[in-house]
Design a protein around this motif. Structure first.
Motif, PDB file in Angstrom:
ATOM      1  N   ASP A 121      -3.652 -20.713 -30.222  1.00  0.00           N
ATOM      2  CA  ASP A 121      -2.468 -20.449 -30.856  1.00  0.00           C
ATOM      3  C   ASP A 121      -1.172 -19.473 -30.871  1.00  0.00           C
ATOM      4  O   ASP A 121      -0.945 -18.971 -31.753  1.00  0.00           O
ATOM      5  N   LEU A 122      -1.655 -19.010 -29.535  1.00  0.00           N
ATOM      6  CA  LEU A 122      -0.481 -17.956 -29.527  1.00  0.00           C
ATOM      7  C   LEU A 122       0.784 -18.305 -28.903  1.00  0.00           C
ATOM      8  O   LEU A 122       0.768 -19.537 -28.522  1.00  0.00           O
ATOM      9  N   SER A 123       1.653 -17.739 -29.361  1.00  0.00           N
ATOM     10  CA  SER A 123       3.277 -17.869 -28.980  1.00  0.00           C
ATOM     11  C   SER A 123       3.023 -18.121 -27.570  1.00  0.00           C
ATOM     12  O   SER A 123       2.575 -17.321 -26.525  1.00  0.00           O
ATOM     13  N   TYR A 124       4.452 -18.404 -26.751  1.00  0.00           N
ATOM     14  CA  TYR A 124       4.733 -18.609 -25.197  1.00  0.00           C
ATOM     15  C   TYR A 124       4.851 -16.617 -25.850  1.00  0.00           C
ATOM     16  O   TYR A 124       4.789 -16.720 -24.179  1.00  0.00           O
ATOM     17  N   GLU A 125       5.518 -15.476 -26.232  1.00  0.00           N
ATOM     18  CA  GLU A 125       5.088 -14.567 -25.452  1.00  0.00           C
ATOM     19  C   GLU A 125       4.553 -13.974 -25.361  1.00  0.00           C
ATOM     20  O   GLU A 125       4.108 -13.332 -24.721  1.00  0.00           O
ATOM     21  N   GLU A 126       3.107 -14.020 -26.793  1.00  0.00           N
ATOM     22  CA  GLU A 126       1.787 -13.429 -26.845  1.00  0.00           C
ATOM     23  C   GLU A 126       1.240 -14.043 -25.254  1.00  0.00           C
ATOM     24  O   GLU A 126       0.815 -12.959 -24.941  1.00  0.00           O
ATOM     25  N   ALA A 127       1.692 -15.399 -25.193  1.00  0.00           N
ATOM     26  CA  ALA A 127       0.625 -16.125 -23.728  1.00  0.00           C
ATOM     27  C   ALA A 127       1.155 -15.417 -22.687  1.00  0.00           C
ATOM     28  O   ALA A 127       0.074 -14.471 -21.533  1.00  0.00           O
ATOM     29  N   ALA A 128       2.541 -14.742 -22.420  1.00  0.00           N
ATOM     30  CA  ALA A 128       3.426 -14.119 -21.763  1.00  0.00           C
ATOM     31  C   ALA A 128       2.824 -12.433 -21.573  1.00  0.00           C
ATOM     32  O   ALA A 128       1.657 -12.330 -20.345  1.00  0.00           O
ATOM     33  N   GLU A 129       2.145 -12.335 -22.522  1.00  0.00           N
ATOM     34  CA  GLU A 129       1.645 -10.832 -23.098  1.00  0.00           C
ATOM     35  C   GLU A 129       0.181 -11.050 -22.255  1.00  0.00           C
ATOM     36  O   GLU A 129      -0.634  -9.923 -21.360  1.00  0.00           O
ATOM     37  N   ALA A 130      -0.299 -11.548 -22.709  1.00  0.00           N
ATOM     38  CA  ALA A 130      -1.876 -12.123 -22.106  1.00  0.00           C
ATOM     39  C   ALA A 130      -1.923 -12.186 -20.938  1.00  0.00           C
ATOM     40  O   ALA A 130      -3.121 -11.447 -20.459  1.00  0.00           O
ATOM     41  N   LEU A 131      -1.459 -12.908 -19.889  1.00  0.00           N
ATOM     42  CA  LEU A 131      -1.535 -12.740 -18.736  1.00  0.00           C
ATOM     43  C   LEU A 131      -1.029 -12.387 -17.892  1.00  0.00           C
ATOM     44  O   LEU A 131      -1.169 -11.967 -16.892  1.00  0.00           O
ATOM     45  N   LYS A 132       0.386 -11.768 -18.739  1.00  0.00           N
ATOM     46  CA  LYS A 132       0.798 -10.405 -17.574  1.00  0.00           C
ATOM     47  C   LYS A 132       1.945 -11.388 -16.356  1.00  0.00           C
ATOM     48  O   LYS A 132       1.490 -10.536 -16.063  1.00  0.00           O
ATOM     49  N   ILE A 133       2.097 -11.984 -17.677  1.00  0.00           N
ATOM     50  CA  ILE A 133       3.925 -12.971 -16.774  1.00  0.00           C
ATOM     51  C   ILE A 133       4.826 -13.007 -17.432  1.00  0.00           C
ATOM     52  O   ILE A 133       4.609 -12.909 -18.873  1.00  0.00           O
ATOM     53  N   PRO A 134       6.110 -13.327 -16.608  1.00  0.00           N
ATOM     54  CA  PRO A 134       7.121 -13.138 -17.123  1.00  0.00           C
ATOM     55  C   PRO A 134       7.237 -14.953 -18.039  1.00  0.00           C
ATOM     56  O   PRO A 134       6.187 -15.250 -18.212  1.00  0.00           O
ATOM     57  N   ILE A 135       7.820 -14.654 -19.279  1.00  0.00           N
ATOM     58  CA  ILE A 135       8.179 -15.965 -20.529  1.00  0.00           C
ATOM     59  C   ILE A 135       8.891 -17.147 -20.210  1.00  0.00           C
ATOM     60  O   ILE A 135       8.052 -17.656 -19.870  1.00  0.00           O
ATOM     61  N   GLY A 136       9.103 -16.863 -18.786  1.00  0.00           N
ATOM     62  CA  GLY A 136       9.981 -18.153 -18.012  1.00  0.00           C
ATOM     63  C   GLY A 136       8.973 -17.903 -17.640  1.00  0.00           C
ATOM     64  O   GLY A 136       8.976 -19.568 -17.167  1.00  0.00           O
ATOM     65  N   THR A 137       7.924 -17.567 -16.734  1.00  0.00           N
ATOM     66  CA  THR A 137       6.738 -18.762 -15.857  1.00  0.00           C
ATOM     67  C   THR A 137       5.980 -19.104 -16.990  1.00  0.00           C
ATOM     68  O   THR A 137       5.520 -20.197 -16.382  1.00  0.00           O
ATOM     69  N   VAL A 138       5.659 -18.628 -18.282  1.00  0.00           N
ATOM     70  CA  VAL A 138       4.970 -18.936 -19.104  1.00  0.00           C
ATOM     71  C   VAL A 138       5.445 -20.765 -19.499  1.00  0.00           C
ATOM     72  O   VAL A 138       4.612 -21.533 -19.224  1.00  0.00           O
ATOM     73  N   ARG A 139       6.324 -20.402 -19.770  1.00  0.00           N
ATOM     74  CA  ARG A 139       7.941 -21.904 -20.133  1.00  0.00           C
ATOM     75  C   ARG A 139       7.157 -22.806 -18.776  1.00  0.00           C
ATOM     76  O   ARG A 139       7.307 -24.370 -19.260  1.00  0.00           O
ATOM     77  N   SER A 140       8.083 -22.417 -17.328  1.00  0.00           N
ATOM     78  CA  SER A 140       7.796 -23.944 -16.333  1.00  0.00           C
ATOM     79  C   SER A 140       6.395 -24.475 -16.285  1.00  0.00           C
ATOM     80  O   SER A 140       6.269 -25.165 -16.152  1.00  0.00           O
ATOM     81  N   ARG A 141       5.088 -23.579 -16.371  1.00  0.00           N
ATOM     82  CA  ARG A 141       4.082 -23.578 -16.217  1.00  0.00           C
ATOM     83  C   ARG A 141       3.430 -24.749 -16.913  1.00  0.00           C
ATOM     84  O   ARG A 141       3.503 -25.722 -16.759  1.00  0.00           O
ATOM     85  N   LEU A 142       4.156 -23.748 -18.483  1.00  0.00           N
ATOM     86  CA  LEU A 142       3.460 -25.044 -19.989  1.00  0.00           C
ATOM     87  C   LEU A 142       4.641 -26.383 -19.433  1.00  0.00           C
ATOM     88  O   LEU A 142       4.224 -27.742 -19.850  1.00  0.00           O
ATOM     89  N   HIS A 143       5.815 -26.324 -18.906  1.00  0.00           N
ATOM     90  CA  HIS A 143       6.398 -28.326 -18.748  1.00  0.00           C
ATOM     91  C   HIS A 143       5.835 -29.017 -17.696  1.00  0.00           C
ATOM     92  O   HIS A 143       5.396 -29.906 -17.740  1.00  0.00           O
TER      93      HIS A 143
ATOM     94  N   ALA B 144      -4.315 -20.601 -13.165  1.00  0.00           N
ATOM     95  CA  ALA B 144      -3.506 -20.188 -14.061  1.00  0.00           C
ATOM     96  C   ALA B 144      -2.745 -21.424 -15.484  1.00  0.00           C
ATOM     97  O   ALA B 144      -2.649 -21.175 -16.078  1.00  0.00           O
ATOM     98  N   GLU B 145      -2.909 -22.766 -15.107  1.00  0.00           N
ATOM     99  CA  GLU B 145      -2.205 -23.708 -15.289  1.00  0.00           C
ATOM    100  C   GLU B 145      -2.490 -24.274 -17.030  1.00  0.00           C
ATOM    101  O   GLU B 145      -2.288 -23.429 -18.076  1.00  0.00           O
ATOM    102  N   ARG B 146      -4.280 -24.118 -16.634  1.00  0.00           N
ATOM    103  CA  ARG B 146      -5.206 -24.135 -17.643  1.00  0.00           C
ATOM    104  C   ARG B 146      -5.218 -23.062 -18.917  1.00  0.00           C
ATOM    105  O   ARG B 146      -4.928 -23.328 -19.850  1.00  0.00           O
ATOM    106  N   ASP B 147      -4.883 -21.626 -17.557  1.00  0.00           N
ATOM    107  CA  ASP B 147      -5.473 -20.712 -19.059  1.00  0.00           C
ATOM    108  C   ASP B 147      -3.838 -20.797 -19.371  1.00  0.00           C
ATOM    109  O   ASP B 147      -3.816 -20.545 -21.338  1.00  0.00           O
ATOM    110  N   VAL B 148      -2.839 -20.478 -19.681  1.00  0.00           N
ATOM    111  CA  VAL B 148      -1.781 -20.932 -20.076  1.00  0.00           C
ATOM    112  C   VAL B 148      -1.336 -21.356 -21.190  1.00  0.00           C
ATOM    113  O   VAL B 148      -0.925 -21.795 -22.445  1.00  0.00           O
TER     114      VAL B 148
END
Length: 179
Positions: free
Chosen positions: A140-162, A128-132
């Motif tokens: 080169d997806l935005s956070y919003e696009e990565a969230a859409e691609a993985l079907k997860i909330p954008i907050g999850t993308v931000r926290s995983r990237l952190h 999951a971390e590697r995918d994000v």
């Protein structure tokens, strides 16, 4: 194009023409060239079969296609881990070996030295971390696009990237500002 392909399936070829090279490059970076053709073909086959589920209000199909590709790549997780571990063990590029130290730019040398360490650090991340990380960094997806691609909330993308940045800094022994 996707909506039009529901009544005229041949129109889906335009989606393939527009995005296949990008998906192929992403799959190749994740799994190596030996799997890139298969993942690309499977991605568009799945997309074609599921095109009736595509939300036509979304202007860009990239996140949807990357989401499909990421799921397929997850099925090849062992191959990806083996590839990253092999890259971690690999010596610097052959073309770097013959150069004198002063001929190398500082950035190039740093990148070459860092590559095996980075591959080892990527292999230690969860899927999951590697995918994000790789959807944002390589696709080169935005956070919003990565969230859409993985079907997860954008907050999850931000926290995983952190978390990923913190892990990579620790694994690579980098100062705070480098990631």
């Amino acid at each position: 194009m996707i909506e039009a392909s529901l009544t005229a399936p041949e129109r889906f070829a335009g989606v393939f023409d527009r995005h296949a090279d990008e998906i192929h490059a992403y799959a190749g970076r994740r799994l190596g060239p030996e799997h890139a053709d298969d993942v690309t073909a499977e991605t568009f086959l799945v997309a074609f079969r599921k095109r009736h589920r595509y939300d036509a209000s979304r202007p860009d199909a990239r996140p949807w296609l990357y989401g499909i590709a990421a799921n397929l790549i997850s099925g090849h997780r062992r191959s990806e881990i083996r590839r990253l571990r092999a890259l971690a063990r690999a010596p610097r590029d052959a073309d770097e070996r013959g150069l004198h130290e002063e001929e190398r730019g500082a950035e190039r040398a740093s990148a070459a030295v860092l590559r095996p360490a980075l591959a080892a650090a990527l292999a230690r991340l969860s899927t999951a971390e590697r995918d994000v990380l790789l959807l944002v960094a390589w696709a080169d997806l935005s956070y919003e696009e990565a969230a859409e691609a993985l079907k997860i909330p954008i907050g999850t993308v931000r926290s995983r990237l952190h978390r990923v940045r913190a892990k990579l800094r620790r694994h690579l022994d980098l100062p705070e500002e480098n990631l």
